[in-house]
Design a protein around this motif. Structure first.
Motif, PDB file in Angstrom:
ATOM      1  N   SER A 118      42.128  34.359  33.830  1.00 17.53           N
ATOM      2  CA  SER A 118      41.865  33.594  35.046  1.00 17.53           C
ATOM      3  C   SER A 118      40.873  32.471  34.744  1.00 17.53           C
ATOM      4  N   VAL A 122      37.337  36.902  39.056  1.00 16.50           N
ATOM      5  CA  VAL A 122      38.304  37.524  39.965  1.00 16.50           C
ATOM      6  C   VAL A 122      37.577  38.395  40.987  1.00 16.50           C
ATOM      7  N   ASP A 138      40.486  34.573  43.215  1.00 19.72           N
ATOM      8  CA  ASP A 138      39.239  34.234  42.535  1.00 19.72           C
ATOM      9  C   ASP A 138      38.187  33.778  43.531  1.00 19.72           C
TER      10      ASP A 138
END
Length: 438
Positions: A118, A122, A138
Motif C-alpha cells: 500500500s 492501512v 488507508d
C-alpha cells in the motif's frame, strides 16, 4: 567550482536535516499505541489475535499454536497491525497495518499466499463473501481492491497490485464490511462534505455527531442485504436501512456505561467495537470505559435497539479493545491490550476473555445468562492463552496503563496531524510511493 561546492554543501545539509527529521518521525511512530485485535474463524476452527506487529493464531481443532509461513522472511509485519479478518467461508485470512503491507493467508496451511504493498498506512480490511477480492482502506481515505481469482496455495506467494475502488473520501476510513449480499460499505470520520469526490456511493447513513468507529451487519431472512449497525464517539449505537440510508433507531449507551463503570471522566464512552452474535438477536458492544461488554437486544420486527444487560468482568481491569464471534459455538471472544506501552517491559500485551451463553439451541437467547468463563474453561485452555497473550498471566497494573493508552491511541488515530512547512517537505521527499517511481 564554487557553485558546485555550494550545491554540495546544501545537499549535505538536506541529508543531515532529513536524517534528523527521519529520527524524529521514527520516535513519534514508536510512541503510537496500537490496540489489540481479535478475529474468530466462522466455524471456530481457529482464533487470531494481533497486538503491535505480532500476529498470533491458535488452531482450536488441533489444540495447538499455529506457525505462520511467510516466504518473505523475518516477521510477517514489522509495524503495528491495524486490521485482521477471516473471510466468510473461513478459507482466507487477511492482516494489514502501519507497515503498508496487506497479507493474505490460507487458513489451511497458514501460509502467506499474496502480499500487497500500500502507498499509505492501512486502517481497515475486508474479504468479499466469495473470497475473490480483498479490500483495504488507508489513512488518506482511499478504498482499494485486490483481485484474488486463480491464487494457488502451492505456488510462490504473489505480489498483487491494488486498484482504487473509492478515492478521496475526505477522511480516515475506520472500518470496512461486506454486506451479506456482497455490497461493500465503508465507515469513516464524519465528513464535512460527504458528497465531494464520492461518485460511487449509493447512499449515506448520516446521523452520528462524532466519528464512527465500527460497524457490523445483522443478517435476516427478510433483509438479504442485511441491516447495518454502527457505533461511534458520540456514545451511541445506531441501526440503519442501507438501501435508503435512513436511520431506524438510536440506542444511547454512554450513560449506562458510565453508571456501570462508576466513572466521572468526560468523553470516556466511545464505542470501540460492535459484534453481532449469529446465534441470536443480541449485539455485543465494547465501550471505552466499561470493564466488560454491553448487550443490546435487536427487535427485527420493529427494527429497534434496547439495552438488555451489562456483563461485567469481575476482579480484573479488563476493558475490551476488540470483540469476535463465530457462526457456531455460542461464545463471544474478547481481547484487551496494546503495544508500545511507555514504561512497560512488555512490548506487546494482550489478555483474552470469553463469554458463554449464546447457544443456538435456545429458542430465546435473551433468557440465557451469559457467563464469563474462567481461564481453564476457555477452549484451548492454558495453551491458547500462552499463545494469544504471550504469557498465561499478566500484571494487572499493566492493563490499567494499556486502557489509558488505548484511549489516547483512539483519539490520535482520528486527529489529523499538523506539520510545519519543513516537515511537510521532508515527508514529500521520503514518501514510499515517490521512491518507487524513481
Amino acid at each position: 567550482m564554487e557553485d558546485f561546492r555550494i550545491e554540495e554543501c546544501e545537499n549535505d545539509n538536506n541529508t543531515h536535516e532529513d536524517s534528523q527529521m527521519g529520527e524524529s518521525e521514527q520516535n513519534n511512530k514508536h510512541m503510537e499505541v496500537a490496540p489489540a485485535l481479535i478475529s474468530v474463524h466462522p466455524t471456530r476452527n481457529s482464533v487470531a489475535v494481533a497486538v503491535g506487529s505480532d500476529l498470533r493464531v491458535f488452531n482450536l481443532l488441533e489444540d495447538c499454536a499455529v506457525i505462520l509461513v511467510d516466504e518473505a522472511g523475518g516477521a510477517s509485519h514489522n509495524d503495528s497491525i491495524r486490521g485482521i479478518k477471516y473471510g466468510a467461508n473461513g478459507k482466507l485470512f487477511v492482516s494489514a497495518g502501519d507497515d503498508k503491507l496487506v497479507k493474505v493467508w490460507s487458513t489451511e496451511s497458514w501460509r502467506c499466499i499474496a502480499t500487497v504493498c500500500s502507498e499509505k498506512r492501512v486502517s481497515a480490511v475486508a474479504i468479499s463473501n466469495d473470497g475473490l477480492h480483498v479490500c483495504f482502506a488507508d489513512k488518506f481515505g482511499v478504498v482499494w481492491v485486490v483481485d484474488l481469482p486463480g491464487v494457488d496455495e502451492t505456488q510462490a506467494p504473489l505480489d498483487k497490485k491494488a486498484v482504487p475502488l473509492l478515492a478521496h473520501y475526505c477522511s480516515i476510513i475506520t472500518s470496512l464490511e461486506f454486506s451479506p449480499d456482497g455490497h461493500l460499505l465503508s465507515v469513516t470520520v464524519f465528513p464535512k462534505k460527504p458528497l465531494d469526490g464520492a461518485h460511487e456511493v449509493q447512499s449515506f447513513c448520516l446521523g452520528h455527531t462524532e466519528f464512527v468507529s465500527c460497524l457490523p451487519f445483522i443478517c435476516t431472512p427478510d433483509s438479504p442485504q442485511g441491516i447495518l449497525v454502527s457505533g461511534g464517539g458520540d456514545s451511541t449505537v445506531r441501526m440503519w436501512d442501507i438501501i435508503s440510508g435512513s436511520l431506524l433507531d438510536t440506542c444511547a449507551v454512554g450513560a449506562k456505561a458510565q453508571f456501570e463503570s462508576d466513572t466521572t471522566e468526560g468523553n470516556c464512552s466511545t464505542v470501540t467495537d460492535i459484534c453481532t452474535i449469529p446465534a441470536c438477536t443480541l449485539i455485543a458492544v465494547a465501550i471505552q470505559s466499561l470493564r466488560g461488554i454491553m448487550l443490546l437486544s435487536c427487535d427485527l420486527s420493529s427494527r429497534t435497539l434496547s439495552v438488555m444487560k451489562v456483563v461485567s468482568i469481575i476482579g480484573e481491569n479488563f476493558v475490551p479493545t476488540s470483540l469476535g464471534s463465530s457462526i457456531s459455538g455460542g461464545l463471544l471472544w474478547m481481547v484487551t491490550g496494546a503495544s508500545k506501552l511507555r514504561g512497560s517491559d512488555v512490548s506487546s500485551l494482550s489478555r483474552v476473555k470469553v463469554i458463554s451463553g449464546f447457544e443456538k439451541s435456545s429458542p430465546n437467547a435473551s433468557e440465557q445468562e451469559p457467563a464469563v468463563l474462567v481461564d481453564s474453561e476457555i477452549p484451548g485452555g492454558a495453551k491458547l492463552l500462552e499463545k494469544l497473550q504471550g504469557s498465561i498471566s499478566v500484571d494487572e497494573k499493566v492493563f490499567l496503563a494499556a486502557a489509558d493508552a488505548v484511549k489516547t491511541a483512539m483519539c490520535n488515530l482520528l486527529i489529523k496531524k499538523q506539520y510545519s512547512d519543513e516537515k511537510r517537505e521532508f515527508r514529500k521527499r521520503t514518501r514510499n510511493d515517490r521512491k518507487s517511481k524513481h
